[in-house]
Design a protein around this motif. Structure first.
Motif, PDB file in Angstrom:
ATOM      1  N   LYS A   2       0.832  -1.218   0.000  1.00 36.41           N
ATOM      2  CA  LYS A   2       0.000   0.000   0.000  1.00 36.41           C
ATOM      3  C   LYS A   2       0.861   1.260   0.000  1.00 36.41           C
ATOM      4  O   LYS A   2       0.608   2.199  -0.749  1.00 36.41           O
ATOM      5  CB  LYS A   2      -0.911   0.039   1.250  1.00 36.41           C
ATOM      6  N   SER A   3       1.881   1.284   0.871  1.00 40.36           N
ATOM      7  CA  SER A   3       2.727   2.476   0.965  1.00 40.36           C
ATOM      8  C   SER A   3       3.573   2.644  -0.287  1.00 40.36           C
ATOM      9  O   SER A   3       3.727   3.766  -0.786  1.00 40.36           O
ATOM     10  CB  SER A   3       3.631   2.390   2.187  1.00 40.36           C
ATOM     11  N   ALA A   4       4.103   1.548  -0.803  1.00 42.14           N
ATOM     12  CA  ALA A   4       4.921   1.641  -2.015  1.00 42.14           C
ATOM     13  C   ALA A   4       4.091   2.179  -3.181  1.00 42.14           C
ATOM     14  O   ALA A   4       4.554   3.032  -3.946  1.00 42.14           O
ATOM     15  CB  ALA A   4       5.512   0.271  -2.356  1.00 42.14           C
ATOM     16  N   ALA A  61       4.841  -1.025  -8.144  1.00 49.10           N
ATOM     17  CA  ALA A  61       5.366   0.243  -7.646  1.00 49.10           C
ATOM     18  C   ALA A  61       6.850   0.335  -7.981  1.00 49.10           C
ATOM     19  O   ALA A  61       7.380   1.408  -8.253  1.00 49.10           O
ATOM     20  CB  ALA A  61       5.155   0.352  -6.139  1.00 49.10           C
ATOM     21  N   LYS A  62       7.519  -0.804  -7.970  1.00 46.69           N
ATOM     22  CA  LYS A  62       8.950  -0.821  -8.268  1.00 46.69           C
ATOM     23  C   LYS A  62       9.231  -0.318  -9.679  1.00 46.69           C
ATOM     24  O   LYS A  62      10.110   0.514  -9.898  1.00 46.69           O
ATOM     25  CB  LYS A  62       9.499  -2.238  -8.072  1.00 46.69           C
ATOM     26  N   LEU A  75       9.703   2.673  -2.521  1.00 46.72           N
ATOM     27  CA  LEU A  75      10.072   2.341  -1.143  1.00 46.72           C
ATOM     28  C   LEU A  75      10.559   0.898  -1.107  1.00 46.72           C
ATOM     29  O   LEU A  75       9.772  -0.036  -1.132  1.00 46.72           O
ATOM     30  CB  LEU A  75       8.851   2.458  -0.216  1.00 46.72           C
ATOM     31  N   GLU A  76      11.878   0.740  -1.050  1.00 53.16           N
ATOM     32  CA  GLU A  76      12.470  -0.608  -1.110  1.00 53.16           C
ATOM     33  C   GLU A  76      12.356  -1.306   0.242  1.00 53.16           C
ATOM     34  O   GLU A  76      12.077  -2.506   0.328  1.00 53.16           O
ATOM     35  CB  GLU A  76      13.947  -0.465  -1.513  1.00 53.16           C
ATOM     36  N   ASN A  77      12.591  -0.540   1.313  1.00 56.12           N
ATOM     37  CA  ASN A  77      12.610  -1.155   2.646  1.00 56.12           C
ATOM     38  C   ASN A  77      11.230  -1.146   3.270  1.00 56.12           C
ATOM     39  O   ASN A  77      10.501  -0.175   3.169  1.00 56.12           O
ATOM     40  CB  ASN A  77      13.592  -0.409   3.545  1.00 56.12           C
ATOM     41  N   TYR A  78      10.921  -2.242   3.910  1.00 58.77           N
ATOM     42  CA  TYR A  78       9.611  -2.383   4.522  1.00 58.77           C
ATOM     43  C   TYR A  78       9.589  -1.717   5.886  1.00 58.77           C
ATOM     44  O   TYR A  78      10.309  -2.112   6.790  1.00 58.77           O
ATOM     45  CB  TYR A  78       9.244  -3.864   4.630  1.00 58.77           C
ATOM     46  N   ASP A  79       8.767  -0.693   5.999  1.00 65.03           N
ATOM     47  CA  ASP A  79       8.595   0.016   7.259  1.00 65.03           C
ATOM     48  C   ASP A  79       7.086   0.091   7.497  1.00 65.03           C
ATOM     49  O   ASP A  79       6.399   0.885   6.855  1.00 65.03           O
ATOM     50  CB  ASP A  79       9.219   1.421   7.116  1.00 65.03           C
ATOM     51  N   PRO A  80       6.548  -0.768   8.377  1.00 65.07           N
ATOM     52  CA  PRO A  80       5.089  -0.838   8.539  1.00 65.07           C
ATOM     53  C   PRO A  80       4.490   0.531   8.901  1.00 65.07           C
ATOM     54  O   PRO A  80       5.054   1.278   9.702  1.00 65.07           O
ATOM     55  CB  PRO A  80       4.899  -1.832   9.687  1.00 65.07           C
ATOM     56  N   THR A  81       3.382   0.821   8.270  1.00 67.66           N
ATOM     57  CA  THR A  81       2.729   2.120   8.420  1.00 67.66           C
ATOM     58  C   THR A  81       1.823   2.129   9.643  1.00 67.66           C
ATOM     59  O   THR A  81       1.198   1.120   9.958  1.00 67.66           O
ATOM     60  CB  THR A  81       1.853   2.379   7.172  1.00 67.66           C
ATOM     61  N   ASP A 108       6.811   9.674  -6.955  1.00 66.42           N
ATOM     62  CA  ASP A 108       7.516   8.926  -8.000  1.00 66.42           C
ATOM     63  C   ASP A 108       8.832   8.322  -7.499  1.00 66.42           C
ATOM     64  O   ASP A 108       9.870   8.392  -8.153  1.00 66.42           O
ATOM     65  CB  ASP A 108       7.750   9.802  -9.240  1.00 66.42           C
ATOM     66  N   GLU A 109       8.751   7.718  -6.310  1.00 62.31           N
ATOM     67  CA  GLU A 109       9.902   7.001  -5.732  1.00 62.31           C
ATOM     68  C   GLU A 109       9.448   5.603  -5.357  1.00 62.31           C
ATOM     69  O   GLU A 109       8.266   5.394  -5.081  1.00 62.31           O
ATOM     70  CB  GLU A 109      10.344   7.672  -4.420  1.00 62.31           C
TER      71      GLU A 109
END
Ligand code: GTP
Ligand code: MG
Length: 168
Positions: free
Chosen positions: A16-18, A148-149, A29-35, A26-27
């Protein structure tokens, strides 16, 4: 300017965040940081008309499911997110879809788009296109396969939702 608020919902870690950050900045998010909860705003041109979108990125963690009711009450449009690499994440979409209809009244006109994420992870894919097609017709909702990637079809999700929100 026309203004709409959109809520992004779905199971934990589905992307969802990515998806949101790809759309907003337009970036990737490679690292998983729970929202916990994040709010963003962005103008979007759809069919020659500018709209300001307020996007609420929510938590997929179970301890926050009590907030779903508040989010659904306050949201104008919804993006229901699952991962193409995790078949079970579709169950959460089905559950959220039913919650929305329960809370908004059984009205088939609530603006909703379903987004399958991680389309680039072809070797990990669990949800096939024919499954998506049959759910799309059973639920009567538009589905998009996104990454998203790679920035595949991310804007399509938001544009579809804007068109629905303008109609309804
Ligand atoms: P919660 O905030 O905990 O509910 O998770 P989330 O749904 O926001 O997931 P998030 O966007 O943080 O993504 C989880 C992980 O999946 C991250 O490591 C992302 O980099 C990865 N991810 C998300 N989208 C994609 C994608 O399209 N492709 C690939 N390869 N990885 C992705
Ligand atoms: Mg998140």
């Amino acid at each position: 300017m026309q203004q709409f608020n959109v809520v992004v919902l779905g199971a934990g870690g589905v992307g969802k965040s990515a998806l949101t950050v790809r759309f907003i900045r337009d970036e990737f998010l490679e690292n998983y940081d729970p929202t916990i909860e994040e709010e963003y705003r962005r103008p979007l041109m759809v069919d020659g008309e500018l709209t300001s979108l307020e996007v609420l990125d929510t938590s997929g963690a179970e301890q926050f499911t009590s907030l779903h009711e508040v989010y659904i009450k306050s949201g104008r449009g919804f993006i229901l997110v699952f991962s193409l690499t995790q078949e079970t994440s579709l169950k959460e979409v089905d559950y959220l879809r039913k919650q929305i209809f329960r809370i908004k009244g059984n009205d088939a006109t609530v603006p909703i788009v379903v987004a399958g994420t991680k389309l680039d992870l072809v070797n990990e894919r669990e949800v096939q296109t024919n499954t998506i097609q049959s759910l799309a017709s059973r639920w009567g909702l538009p589905f998009y396969e996104t990454s998203a990637k790679r920035n595949w079809h991310v804007n399509d999700v938001f544009e579809d939702l804007v068109r629905q929100m303008r109609r309804r």
